[in-house]
Design an enzyme around this catalytic site. Structure first.
Site, PDB file in Angstrom:
ATOM      1  CG  ASP A 151      -1.852  -1.142   1.212  1.00 23.09           C
ATOM      2  OD1 ASP A 151      -2.115  -1.646   0.001  1.00 23.09           O
ATOM      3  OD2 ASP A 151      -2.200  -1.671   2.415  1.00 23.09           O
ATOM      4  CG  HIS A 179      -2.813  -5.349   3.209  1.00 25.49           C
ATOM      5  ND1 HIS A 179      -2.339  -4.603   2.520  1.00 25.49           N
ATOM      6  CD2 HIS A 179      -2.738  -6.735   2.588  1.00 25.49           C
ATOM      7  CE1 HIS A 179      -1.694  -5.075   1.321  1.00 25.49           C
ATOM      8  NE2 HIS A 179      -1.898  -6.198   1.375  1.00 25.49           N
TER       9      HIS A 179
END
Ligand code: ADP
Length: 330
Positions: A151, A179
């Site tokens: 990310d 996530h």
């Protein structure tokens, strides 16, 4: 230097192979043990010809204990892909069972190991690992991590595409929450010099939150993000080794952790959100988590994202913890 053993569980897979390749290139590791239910000896033989110092071994289905014995670090990209006719819940239950069994292996063979979880959904698989280790009396929250580095990697890259003046390699973006999807909250406002419009932020945020879908679509049935995930996974694994083995200080990454790893500094957050797991900037030391850094000051835009993330995250965490409690290994 003592023998430093790193195990990759699921080493023959789409992520496992390039991850193993990248980790073969660091001299911080003296032995790479590749564990998978298929093809591990072949992947190991192939990598063993690369001219770095580390040795490589391959371990099949029956040899998990042998692969994990005395490991310093266990990296877990193992899982099965969704097949036609399989519901999301079917897939969750299968992969949750795989993670539970691997966590049992850690408890038995290397209870002091650092455990780095890649297998999705990370928001649930990390709680599964923690619950199993709790059941076995060997839980140390400072040593269990969900790798959410991709990310941050995507954030740096996508911001760079809008603003070539940043160096994407050295501009690390803090990403908090979890996530997957809306639980991913990129803290763009802390990137030096960023002045994006609301429309730009909407596009950027959506692209970071759903970057995985972009890859699934482009691969058109041939899988999901594997190479960029392997890159991110190798980066995070090397950070952990640099901090815990080489003793390098001041290293910080965003990662999904159990907040009791730094109980004092997260007490207020846990009390208000009722969350025991969260992705946040963590500073690493010899024992793993050294500090969970305070939440960065958020813009109003980011605060809205965070509120949405928190409610979704509670569901994901509970799902993982409940699975582990209701389905102990028989
Ligand atoms: P990804 O693209 O996420 O890497 P893959 O399906 O390509 O997904 O890879 C997952 C790997 O995990 C496969 O090589 C598979 O054989 C492996 N695997 C599945 N179950 C287990 C298990 N119980 N232990 C170790 N590895 C496993």
């Amino acid at each position: 230097v003592s023998l430093l053993l790193v195990v990759i569980c699921g080493a023959s897979g789409g992520i496992g192979q390039p991850l193993s390749l990248l980790l073969k290139q660091t001299d911080l590791i003296s032995h790479l043990a590749l564990f998978d239910v298929v093809n591990a000896p072949g992947v190991a033989a192939d990598l063993s010809h690369i001219d770095t110092r580390s040795t490589v071994s391959g371990h099949g289905k029956e040899d998990m204990d042998e692969a994990m014995r005395d490991a310093h670090t266990v990296v877990i990209p193992a899982g099965v892909p969704r097949k036609p006719g399989m519901t999301r819940d079917d897939l969750f239950n299968i992969n949750a069972g795989i993670i539970r069994d691997l966590a049992e292996g850690v408890a038995k063979n290397c209870p002091d190991a650092f455990v780095l979880v890649i297998s999705n959904p990370v928001n649930s698989t990390v709680p599964i690992v923690c619950e199993v280790l709790k059941q076995r009396g060997v839980f140390n929250p400072k040593k269990i991590f969900g790798i959410s580095t991709l990310d941050s990697v995507r954030s740096s890259r996508f911001v760079y595409e809008l603003d070539n003046s940043i160096d994407p390699q050295t501009t690390r973006v803090t990403v908090i929450g979890g996530h997957s999807g809306v639980t991913i909250v990129p803290v763009i406002s802390h990137i030096p010099g960023q002045r994006f419009t609301k429309d730009q932020l909407d596009v950027l945020t959506h692209r970071i939150q759903y970057g995985g879908d972009e890859v699934v679509k482009a691969k058109d049935g041939a899988g999901s993000a594997t190479l960029s995930m392997a890159y991110a996974g190798a980066h995070f694994t090397k950070t952990i080794l640099e901090a815990t083995v080489a003793g390098k200080t001041g290293l910080v990454e965003s990662t999904f952790v159990n907040l009791t790893a730094d109980a004092d500094s997260t007490a207020a957050f846990r009390a208000t959100t009722l969350l025991d797991y969260f992705a946040q900037d963590v500073e690493f030391g010899r024992e793993g988590v050294s500090k969970i850094l305070p939440l960065p000051a958020l813009t109003a835009y980011e605060q809205v994202l965070l509120d949405a993330a928190i409610s979704e995250l509670r569901v994901d965490v509970t799902k993982g913890a409940t699975f582990a409690i209701d389905n102990p290994k028989v």
